[in-house]
Motif scaffolding. Sequence first.
Motif, PDB file in Angstrom:
ATOM      1  N   GLN A 121       0.814  -1.224   0.000  1.00  0.00           N
ATOM      2  CA  GLN A 121       0.000   0.000   0.000  1.00  0.00           C
ATOM      3  C   GLN A 121       0.841   1.265   0.000  1.00  0.00           C
ATOM      4  OE1 GLN A 121      -3.743   0.670   1.914  1.00  0.00           O
ATOM      5  NE2 GLN A 121      -3.596  -1.292   2.956  1.00  0.00           N
ATOM      6  N   PHE A 122       1.935   1.247   0.783  1.00  0.00           N
ATOM      7  CA  PHE A 122       2.721   2.461   0.960  1.00  0.00           C
ATOM      8  C   PHE A 122       4.183   2.199   0.623  1.00  0.00           C
ATOM      9  CE2 PHE A 122      -0.786   2.622   4.031  1.00  0.00           C
ATOM     10  CZ  PHE A 122      -1.372   3.819   3.667  1.00  0.00           C
ATOM     11  N   GLU A 123       4.805   3.229   0.095  1.00  0.00           N
ATOM     12  CA  GLU A 123       6.243   3.214  -0.093  1.00  0.00           C
ATOM     13  C   GLU A 123       6.749   4.641   0.019  1.00  0.00           C
ATOM     14  OE1 GLU A 123       7.083   1.573  -3.891  1.00  0.00           O
ATOM     15  OE2 GLU A 123       6.420   3.337  -5.013  1.00  0.00           O
ATOM     16  N   MET A 124       8.037   4.773   0.327  1.00  0.00           N
ATOM     17  CA  MET A 124       8.627   6.089   0.493  1.00  0.00           C
ATOM     18  C   MET A 124       9.639   6.327  -0.626  1.00  0.00           C
ATOM     19  SD  MET A 124       8.480   8.810   2.277  1.00  0.00           S
ATOM     20  CE  MET A 124       7.488   8.165   3.612  1.00  0.00           C
ATOM     21  N   GLY A 125       9.360   7.335  -1.424  1.00  0.00           N
ATOM     22  CA  GLY A 125      10.288   7.714  -2.481  1.00  0.00           C
ATOM     23  C   GLY A 125      11.233   8.797  -1.985  1.00  0.00           C
ATOM     24  N   ILE A 126      12.523   8.556  -2.076  1.00  0.00           N
ATOM     25  CA  ILE A 126      13.541   9.506  -1.608  1.00  0.00           C
ATOM     26  C   ILE A 126      14.125  10.227  -2.818  1.00  0.00           C
ATOM     27  CG2 ILE A 126      15.678   9.805  -0.313  1.00  0.00           C
ATOM     28  CD1 ILE A 126      13.334   8.794   1.358  1.00  0.00           C
ATOM     29  N   ARG A 127      14.090  11.546  -2.751  1.00  0.00           N
ATOM     30  CA  ARG A 127      14.619  12.371  -3.831  1.00  0.00           C
ATOM     31  C   ARG A 127      15.566  13.410  -3.250  1.00  0.00           C
ATOM     32  NH1 ARG A 127      11.481  15.775  -5.688  1.00  0.00           N
ATOM     33  NH2 ARG A 127       9.877  15.671  -4.070  1.00  0.00           N
ATOM     34  N   ASP A 179      15.593  11.392  -8.415  1.00  0.00           N
ATOM     35  CA  ASP A 179      15.135  10.237  -7.643  1.00  0.00           C
ATOM     36  C   ASP A 179      16.342   9.446  -7.155  1.00  0.00           C
ATOM     37  OD1 ASP A 179      12.452  10.840  -8.020  1.00  0.00           O
ATOM     38  OD2 ASP A 179      12.354   9.732  -9.902  1.00  0.00           O
ATOM     39  N   ILE A 180      16.376   9.158  -5.858  1.00  0.00           N
ATOM     40  CA  ILE A 180      17.512   8.451  -5.271  1.00  0.00           C
ATOM     41  C   ILE A 180      17.190   6.975  -5.039  1.00  0.00           C
ATOM     42  CG2 ILE A 180      19.124   8.371  -3.340  1.00  0.00           C
ATOM     43  CD1 ILE A 180      19.466  10.816  -5.067  1.00  0.00           C
ATOM     44  N   VAL A 181      16.148   6.714  -4.249  1.00  0.00           N
ATOM     45  CA  VAL A 181      15.810   5.332  -3.909  1.00  0.00           C
ATOM     46  C   VAL A 181      14.353   5.287  -3.483  1.00  0.00           C
ATOM     47  CG1 VAL A 181      16.424   5.561  -1.459  1.00  0.00           C
ATOM     48  CG2 VAL A 181      16.612   3.316  -2.573  1.00  0.00           C
ATOM     49  N   THR A 182      13.745   4.110  -3.602  1.00  0.00           N
ATOM     50  CA  THR A 182      12.380   3.886  -3.131  1.00  0.00           C
ATOM     51  C   THR A 182      12.427   2.864  -2.003  1.00  0.00           C
ATOM     52  OG1 THR A 182      11.402   4.380  -5.288  1.00  0.00           O
ATOM     53  CG2 THR A 182      10.072   3.117  -3.741  1.00  0.00           C
ATOM     54  N   LEU A 183      11.870   3.224  -0.856  1.00  0.00           N
ATOM     55  CA  LEU A 183      11.866   2.338   0.303  1.00  0.00           C
ATOM     56  C   LEU A 183      10.494   1.698   0.454  1.00  0.00           C
ATOM     57  CD1 LEU A 183      13.656   4.677   2.897  1.00  0.00           C
ATOM     58  CD2 LEU A 183      14.696   2.953   1.413  1.00  0.00           C
ATOM     59  N   PRO A 184      10.393   0.375   0.326  1.00  0.00           N
ATOM     60  CA  PRO A 184       9.098  -0.284   0.559  1.00  0.00           C
ATOM     61  C   PRO A 184       8.715  -0.188   2.028  1.00  0.00           C
ATOM     62  CG  PRO A 184      10.837  -1.905   0.269  1.00  0.00           C
ATOM     63  CD  PRO A 184      11.463  -0.577  -0.013  1.00  0.00           C
ATOM     64  N   MET A 185       7.415  -0.184   2.295  1.00  0.00           N
ATOM     65  CA  MET A 185       6.912  -0.115   3.671  1.00  0.00           C
ATOM     66  C   MET A 185       5.966  -1.286   3.886  1.00  0.00           C
ATOM     67  SD  MET A 185       6.257   4.006   3.938  1.00  0.00           S
ATOM     68  CE  MET A 185       6.119   3.998   5.723  1.00  0.00           C
ATOM     69  N   ASN A 227       8.733  11.451  -0.535  1.00  0.00           N
ATOM     70  CA  ASN A 227       7.335  11.365  -0.950  1.00  0.00           C
ATOM     71  C   ASN A 227       6.717  10.098  -0.371  1.00  0.00           C
ATOM     72  OD1 ASN A 227       7.391  13.707  -2.418  1.00  0.00           O
ATOM     73  ND2 ASN A 227       7.481  12.729  -4.419  1.00  0.00           N
ATOM     74  N   LEU A 228       5.646  10.259   0.392  1.00  0.00           N
ATOM     75  CA  LEU A 228       4.858   9.103   0.826  1.00  0.00           C
ATOM     76  C   LEU A 228       3.893   8.752  -0.295  1.00  0.00           C
ATOM     77  CD1 LEU A 228       3.922   7.047   2.944  1.00  0.00           C
ATOM     78  CD2 LEU A 228       2.321   8.789   3.777  1.00  0.00           C
ATOM     79  N   ILE A 229       4.053   7.565  -0.871  1.00  0.00           N
ATOM     80  CA  ILE A 229       3.282   7.151  -2.047  1.00  0.00           C
ATOM     81  C   ILE A 229       2.295   6.066  -1.639  1.00  0.00           C
ATOM     82  CG2 ILE A 229       3.440   6.188  -4.377  1.00  0.00           C
ATOM     83  CD1 ILE A 229       6.328   7.261  -4.451  1.00  0.00           C
ATOM     84  N   TYR A 230       1.054   6.257  -2.050  1.00  0.00           N
ATOM     85  CA  TYR A 230      -0.005   5.291  -1.751  1.00  0.00           C
ATOM     86  C   TYR A 230      -0.399   4.555  -3.015  1.00  0.00           C
ATOM     87  CZ  TYR A 230      -4.777   3.605  -1.025  1.00  0.00           C
ATOM     88  OH  TYR A 230      -5.909   2.834  -0.992  1.00  0.00           O
ATOM     89  N   HIS A 231      -0.536   3.218  -2.902  1.00  0.00           N
ATOM     90  CA  HIS A 231      -0.997   2.374  -3.999  1.00  0.00           C
ATOM     91  C   HIS A 231      -2.325   1.751  -3.594  1.00  0.00           C
ATOM     92  CE1 HIS A 231       2.904   2.566  -6.099  1.00  0.00           C
ATOM     93  NE2 HIS A 231       3.435   2.474  -4.899  1.00  0.00           N
TER      94      HIS A 231
END
Length: 754
Positions: free
Chosen positions: A154-160, A165-171, A210-214
């Motif tokens: 549902q959620f992941e954190m995109g780091i920029r 864009d640097i990395v995407t952290l799964p939550m 960025n807090l990203i919602y799916h």
Amino acid sequence: MKFTYSGIIAVCCILLLAFSALGQKKPEKLPDDIKEPCRTFFIDFDQDGKMVGFPHAVIRKKDIVVFRVRTETNYYKVQLTAMKDKLKKLAEFMALNPEISAYLFCDSHARDAFAKELTDNIKKIDAIPFAIDTQQFSKALPLALYRNKIFNGQFEMGIRNGNKDIVTLPMNAKALSKKNCYYFYSDPKKIGDLIGDGCTSCQADSLNFNLIYHDPMNATVIDWYKGLYKDSYLNAQVGRKLIIAIRAFKASQTCDNASTVLGDVSGYASWIKPWLWLTGGALTLNPVGLLTKPQSMKIDARVTEISRNIDSLQQTGSFIDSTKKYLIPEYQRGRRVLPTIIHAGNVNKSRIDALSKEKEGLQKIVAADKKLRLTTKVYYSGVLFFKNDHLIVQKQYDAANKYRPVPTGARTTYRLRELPENEQVNVMVNNATVSINYKFAVTDAAFNDLEEFTKLTVDALSNTGLTSVLDPAMAATYNKLTAFLASVKDEQKNITSLRVASGETPPIADCGFVCADLPKFIPFILGYYDANAAFFRGTSTDITALVPGQVGAVADTTFKYHTVAYDITHASESDAPYTRNFTIQTYQKDPTKTTDIQKGFVNIGKLRFFQLAAGVAVNRSPVTVSTVDTTKKGFKINSADNSSTVILGFKFYPFRSYQRDRSILPRYIEKRVHFSASLSVLHPLDNFYFGGGYDIVPGLAIDLGWNYYKYTAYTISNNTITNTAVNYQWSDKNYISVTLNPVLFTQLVKTFFK
């Protein structure tokens, strides 16, 4: 004036007790960043994307950040209920249409096995809403995929960093708290590691996140669609064959045409059956309304054409309505023109209604396509500032809580009000919305950055007797030591892992068709036609609309909340010390029409290399110095030692001192280290003191060093001084001194040594 060791110790104790009582109105609780050399801090969000747990005021590259999303139990029940409702609808369809479902599943055994699996999982969703079932789910039900999307996607954190864009952290959901809440955690990451050494274009002191919602349902449909589409043999040729057969059956409803249609439907069972959970039993080759690019272009063109035709028909209708009143007299004379016009108007209106209905249907198709593809949304867009070449302090306000300051500990709160001139303060408005614009107004005022210790002690000594100071000082000191030694236990978190299982199902067998069953399948075939009709209205050349389009998620980058940051310390070129006052303002459209929502200030202290100091120095190896007085008959020898004396001098701080660092526990330990050079107040040229020391607090220091003292050597012959020689010599042992700000020292002497 002479002092002894015991006298100096007594004075030091009195000063420390007075400072403890007066300088701290309440016992300070030390923040975690003082206790831990490498801090871990959490940034928390609620399930709607609002920030509810805020970053530290001061962040360093070695600090570890963990992003979390707090969600309530009911949040998952709603999502699981959405799937349960779809399964219930399918179960009802199969129960009411046993012949059709048996035909689609080839035989009653396969149909009954699927129906049982369906019913069992409906019960399990109700009974165990959070457990991942290890059952081997059928390929026709994406339950394992859906639950995985809920708890791990549902959620992941995109780091920029800036626009890079640097990395995407799964939550992932890892723990169920005592408060009946799930937490989604990102993996702990050091701030410095998030940027990495290879990012040469990255900003050195900030990081965007960025807090990203799916959407779990949309994400499930997309992944399900991709997996089935990859193995599908659907194409325009077979689609053409199927639709021709359906149209032929609709026109004649003969057994031969029905057999052809049902045979083709059976051939597509591997594609249709896995979508029954989504359609609730409706049969369609394009169950989610996804469009290929040609389909989208064709629908757009058709909508434009319909709109143009409706406009033309509406003009005709207006003309017909306007002519009716002129035809009434003709109708009364026996001419039958009016009924013809009325009929023409009714036909015109029917055409408008039909076209409007078709337009509405096509627009729903486009809307469904967009809704599915826009499955990713940015909930929060934030920024972190951290130490690189200078320290950055984040002064935070919460727009979701009437712009109140984000709560901090006493020590951190003081730090947000007082800082040296080489540091930076960013005012941060968290949970800001895109509908509101922000401005920051900054003004400067004079500020006296006299040491807190000096100011408070001078005031106390000027207005209070010694007796009234000691008792409350002892009590305050005890409270402070108790608070300092109190341990803070870290919250223990129970982490549980969630496992997902998926399985296989036997292949679907070929099926036959019996003409006697035709009446049972007429609604089945006509319903199939209606479910797909919107995609191929017109001629038989529109068969490509039956071919499902490939899907790709598109992110909605219009975030719900974001952080607005403003550097107030670098807004003008004022020289420290000064007070910087700021006002946070909002406006809608016109920047000149603002509303003040919050005011604050920051005291900017000056950094100094040199400070004056006065105090008492005591030699560990005092020297007796004798002088001879020959003004009268004979010799009169006067002796005195330099065991203790009042001194005045200056301190040199190689790292520059910061006078507003008031606490005994230093904010900057290096800024309290100094070298000193002093001389005796009573006999300025007789004793020099050189050493170094440490400020217990700014305004109160202790030093060690060596005394360079003067002595006179006399040559006496026949009771006559024949020669004198003035010499200087270093003391054998070092001295210790306690020094104060000269202003405080003067007040101290007045108070205790009248």
